[in-house]
Write an enzyme that holds these catalytic residues in place. Structure first.
Site, PDB file in Angstrom:
ATOM      1  CE  LYS A  89       0.139   4.825  -6.263  1.00 15.40           C
ATOM      2  NZ  LYS A  89      -1.251   4.541  -5.875  1.00 15.40           N
ATOM      3  CG  ASP A 123      -0.172   2.671  -3.056  1.00 16.31           C
ATOM      4  OD1 ASP A 123      -1.312   2.585  -3.518  1.00 16.31           O
ATOM      5  OD2 ASP A 123       0.708   1.817  -3.292  1.00 16.31           O
TER       6      ASP A 123
HETATM    7  P1  NDP Z   1      -0.880  -1.482   3.013  1.00 15.04           P
HETATM    8  O1  NDP Z   1       0.577  -1.216   3.013  1.00 15.04           O
HETATM    9  O2  NDP Z   1      -1.731  -0.944   4.101  1.00 15.04           O
HETATM   10  O3  NDP Z   1      -1.142  -3.064   2.949  1.00 15.04           O
HETATM   11  C1  NDP Z   1      -0.627  -3.838   1.920  1.00 15.04           C
HETATM   12  C2  NDP Z   1      -0.962  -5.290   2.176  1.00 15.04           C
HETATM   13  O4  NDP Z   1      -0.573  -6.059   1.040  1.00 15.04           O
HETATM   14  C3  NDP Z   1      -0.223  -5.896   3.356  1.00 15.04           C
HETATM   15  O5  NDP Z   1      -0.998  -6.909   3.915  1.00 15.04           O
HETATM   16  C4  NDP Z   1       1.032  -6.453   2.694  1.00 15.04           C
HETATM   17  O6  NDP Z   1       1.651  -7.521   3.408  1.00 15.04           O
HETATM   18  C5  NDP Z   1       0.473  -6.977   1.396  1.00 15.04           C
HETATM   19  N1  NDP Z   1       1.519  -6.944   0.362  1.00 15.04           N
HETATM   20  C6  NDP Z   1       2.230  -5.869  -0.047  1.00 15.04           C
HETATM   21  N2  NDP Z   1       3.123  -6.217  -0.986  1.00 15.04           N
HETATM   22  C7  NDP Z   1       2.957  -7.544  -1.166  1.00 15.04           C
HETATM   23  C8  NDP Z   1       3.574  -8.491  -2.004  1.00 15.04           C
HETATM   24  N3  NDP Z   1       4.546  -8.138  -2.863  1.00 15.04           N
HETATM   25  N4  NDP Z   1       3.131  -9.765  -1.933  1.00 15.04           N
HETATM   26  C9  NDP Z   1       2.138 -10.135  -1.079  1.00 15.04           C
HETATM   27  N5  NDP Z   1       1.521  -9.266  -0.256  1.00 15.04           N
HETATM   28  C10 NDP Z   1       1.924  -8.010  -0.301  1.00 15.04           C
HETATM   29  O7  NDP Z   1      -1.404  -0.987   1.570  1.00 15.04           O
HETATM   30  P2  NDP Z   1      -2.877  -0.632   1.110  1.00 15.04           P
HETATM   31  O8  NDP Z   1      -3.846  -1.528   1.793  1.00 15.04           O
HETATM   32  O9  NDP Z   1      -3.042   0.830   1.193  1.00 15.04           O
HETATM   33  O10 NDP Z   1      -2.816  -0.990  -0.458  1.00 15.04           O
HETATM   34  C11 NDP Z   1      -3.128  -2.303  -0.949  1.00 15.04           C
HETATM   35  C12 NDP Z   1      -3.411  -2.217  -2.435  1.00 15.04           C
HETATM   36  O11 NDP Z   1      -4.510  -1.318  -2.676  1.00 15.04           O
HETATM   37  C13 NDP Z   1      -2.272  -1.697  -3.314  1.00 15.04           C
HETATM   38  O12 NDP Z   1      -2.329  -2.314  -4.577  1.00 15.04           O
HETATM   39  C14 NDP Z   1      -2.619  -0.217  -3.474  1.00 15.04           C
HETATM   40  O13 NDP Z   1      -2.015   0.356  -4.619  1.00 15.04           O
HETATM   41  C15 NDP Z   1      -4.123  -0.311  -3.614  1.00 15.04           C
HETATM   42  N6  NDP Z   1      -4.871   0.917  -3.335  1.00 15.04           N
HETATM   43  C16 NDP Z   1      -4.748   1.541  -2.122  1.00 15.04           C
HETATM   44  C17 NDP Z   1      -5.473   2.696  -1.882  1.00 15.04           C
HETATM   45  C18 NDP Z   1      -5.465   3.358  -0.546  1.00 15.04           C
HETATM   46  O14 NDP Z   1      -6.258   4.297  -0.361  1.00 15.04           O
HETATM   47  N7  NDP Z   1      -4.645   2.935   0.417  1.00 15.04           N
HETATM   48  C19 NDP Z   1      -6.307   3.312  -2.930  1.00 15.04           C
HETATM   49  C20 NDP Z   1      -6.455   2.494  -4.122  1.00 15.04           C
HETATM   50  C21 NDP Z   1      -5.727   1.365  -4.302  1.00 15.04           C
HETATM   51  P3  NDP Z   1       3.066  -7.277   4.130  1.00 15.04           P
HETATM   52  O15 NDP Z   1       2.725  -6.520   5.378  1.00 15.04           O
HETATM   53  O16 NDP Z   1       3.612  -8.627   4.368  1.00 15.04           O
HETATM   54  O17 NDP Z   1       3.908  -6.475   3.166  1.00 15.04           O
END
Ligand code: NDP
Length: 447
Positions: free
Chosen positions: A126, A166
């Site tokens: 990561k 991510d």
């Molecule tokens: P994105 O950046 O596309 O979206 C993240 C989302 O989570 C946004 O809505 C964001 O809101 C919100 N968010 C981020 N940080 C915080 C926080 N500290 N508190 C509240 N809301 C928060 O990321 P992904 O959708 O790709 O990833 C989401 C999760 O899934 C993560 O945990 C990631 O590690 C996991 N994941 C992702 C994979 C992938 O293929 N993308 C694979 C496996 C797991 P805002 O815009 O306000 O920051």
């Protein structure tokens, strides 16, 4: 004398002070697998768990770049190469101001076991940076990505380490990162996954994590003779994972009624249908706006500073935003409101006492390393297509994703039964993944 779990965790905490998320992720796996050592004492004699918690390599580097006003900015970049026991390092890059060594070590540690569950030959890693793409122009993001890759490119390669996206790293960032790699290395390699489909990306990769989480949920329900069809679903987040979780809930006949971002959540009791989801994708991926705008546009409720776990009338909850976003009080609300399934689309979104409470209350709980493994699984399929110089159709990749999620579900379920804790997907996932990685480490000797 062999170490106890308690002594092992004391060592981990002492040697990685203040890396709380890392301690949490290690404790979760260690608690599940320690009873295994009665049956396989050689794992402890060969110090397999002690080796697993030490990354094979950690690279920390300076990322200097110039913003649109001509001001020099300095960020910190990381790549954690955690384990290559079953394949090259594989795992995403996160760009978020909260990024630090402890968070990335937790994510890299989780990734090792998740990748082992996918059935594909991928090790775990990561990386990322404490850079916040929010509010930055495309040119600023491009210059940051170029500066980041100017160091990272020496450490990655199609047979060494293959990063992906991510939080904060989506299609735009992967494009800029790939462009800089190609320029520096003078090679067109599959060194990143999540690429554009015109230049080596796999169809269904953007959809895969969200789709996979919903497929896993469907499998958990099927094992109880039920399905998602007709169920109401709470979803947090509104990024990549959340968006495609909504899409797959809709495909399987459920109704997703919430989405959130770091400012609050929206509740749309009528359901987030395909048209509304298109609007969200434009809001989040193109205009890069806030989820509160959904409430204004569609005339539904917006709850600033809150999370969706108190909403009544749902049977399924999918936390898809970030780590530690569902605490024990919120878990009590879910149980009181009759929730049947919680599956983690995000990595470690549920606090340990909250997941314990859900499991003890009879809720089916799908841990992230199993439930959200669809993303890295399709990354593995992207690597396979790149290596074979070919592309597969949407239908082929989606069918393979479904097959992999079904296999992960079966392996977690059967392992939980084997160890006398039926329906405990946490223990099932941890033991199934640990045995695979530990077996490979035993085969390869002390390296
Ligand atoms: P994105 O950046 O596309 O979206 C993240 C989302 O989570 C946004 O809505 C964001 O809101 C919100 N968010 C981020 N940080 C915080 C926080 N500290 N508190 C509240 N809301 C928060 O990321 P992904 O959708 O790709 O990833 C989401 C999760 O899934 C993560 O945990 C990631 O590690 C996991 N994941 C992702 C994979 C992938 O293929 N993308 C694979 C496996 C797991 P805002 O815009 O306000 O920051």
């Amino acid at each position: 004398m062999l170490q106890t779990l308690h002594e092992f965790m004391d060592d981990v905490v002492e040697r990685s002070a203040a890396q709380f998320e890392f301690h949490q992720a290690v404790r979760d796996v260690a608690e599940s697998v320690w009873p295994l050592f009665d049956r396989y004492p050689e794992y402890l004699e060969e110090k397999i768990p002690h080796r697993m918690v030490q990354a094979e390599r950690i690279i920390i580097f300076r990322v200097p770049w110039v913003d649109d006003t001509g001001t020099v900015q300095v960020n910190r970049g990381y790549r954690i190469e955690m384990s290559s026991a079953i394949g090259p390092y594989k795992g995403g890059l996160r760009f978020h101001p909260s990024v630090n060594l402890g968070i990335l070590k937790f994510l890299a540690f989780e990734q090792v076991y998740k990748n082992a569950l996918t059935t594909l030959p991928m090790g775990g890693g990561k990386g990322g940076a404490d850079f916040d793409p929010k509010g930055r122009t495309d040119h600023e993001v491009m210059r940051f990505c170029q500066a980041f890759m100017s160091e990272l490119f020496r450490h990655i390669g199609p047979h060494t380490d293959i990063p992906a996206g991510d939080i904060g790293v989506g299609a735009r960032e992967i494009g800029y990162l790939f462009g800089q790699y190609k320029k520096l290395a003078n090679q067109f390699d599959g060194i990143l996954t999540g690429k554009g489909t015109a230049w080596g990306g796999s169809l269904i990769r953007p959809e895969s994590t969200g789709y996979g989480t919903v497929y896993f949920t469907e499998e958990m329900l099927r094992a109880q003779g039920d399905t998602i069809h007709g169920k109401t679903v709470l979803i947090s987040g509104s990024g990549n994972v959340a968006q495609f979780a909504v899409e797959n809930v809709n495909r399987l006949g459920g109704t997703a009624v919430t989405l959130s971002d770091s400012d609050g959540f929206i509740h749309d009791p009528g359901g987030i249908d395909a048209e509304k989801l298109d609007w969200v994708m434009n809001l989040k991926n193109v205009r890069r706006g806030r989820i509160s705008e959904y409430a204004e546009h569609f005339g539904v409720g917006y709850y600033a500073g809150q999370k969706p776990w108190g909403v009544e009338g749902a049977q399924v909850a999918l936390p898809c935003a970030t780590q530690n976003e569902l605490d024990v009080e919120e878990a009590k609300h879910l149980v009181a409101n009759g929730i049947r399934v919680v599956a983690e689309g995000a990595n470690m979104p549920t606090y340990p006492d909250a997941s314990r409470l859900l499991i003890d209350s009879g809720v089916l709980f799908g841990p992230g390393k199993a439930a959200n493994a669809g993303g890295v699984a399709v990354s593995g399929l992207e690597m396979a297509q790149n290596a074979a110089f070919t592309t597969w159709s949407r239908e082929e990749v989606d069918a393979k994703l479904l097959g992999i999620m079904t296999a992960i579900h079966r392996s977690c379920r059967e392992t939980a039964e084997e160890f006398g804790v039926p329906n405990n997907y946490v223990v099932g996932a941890n033991i199934a993944a640990f045995r695979k990685v530990a077996g490979a480490m035993m085969d390869q000797g002390v390296v």
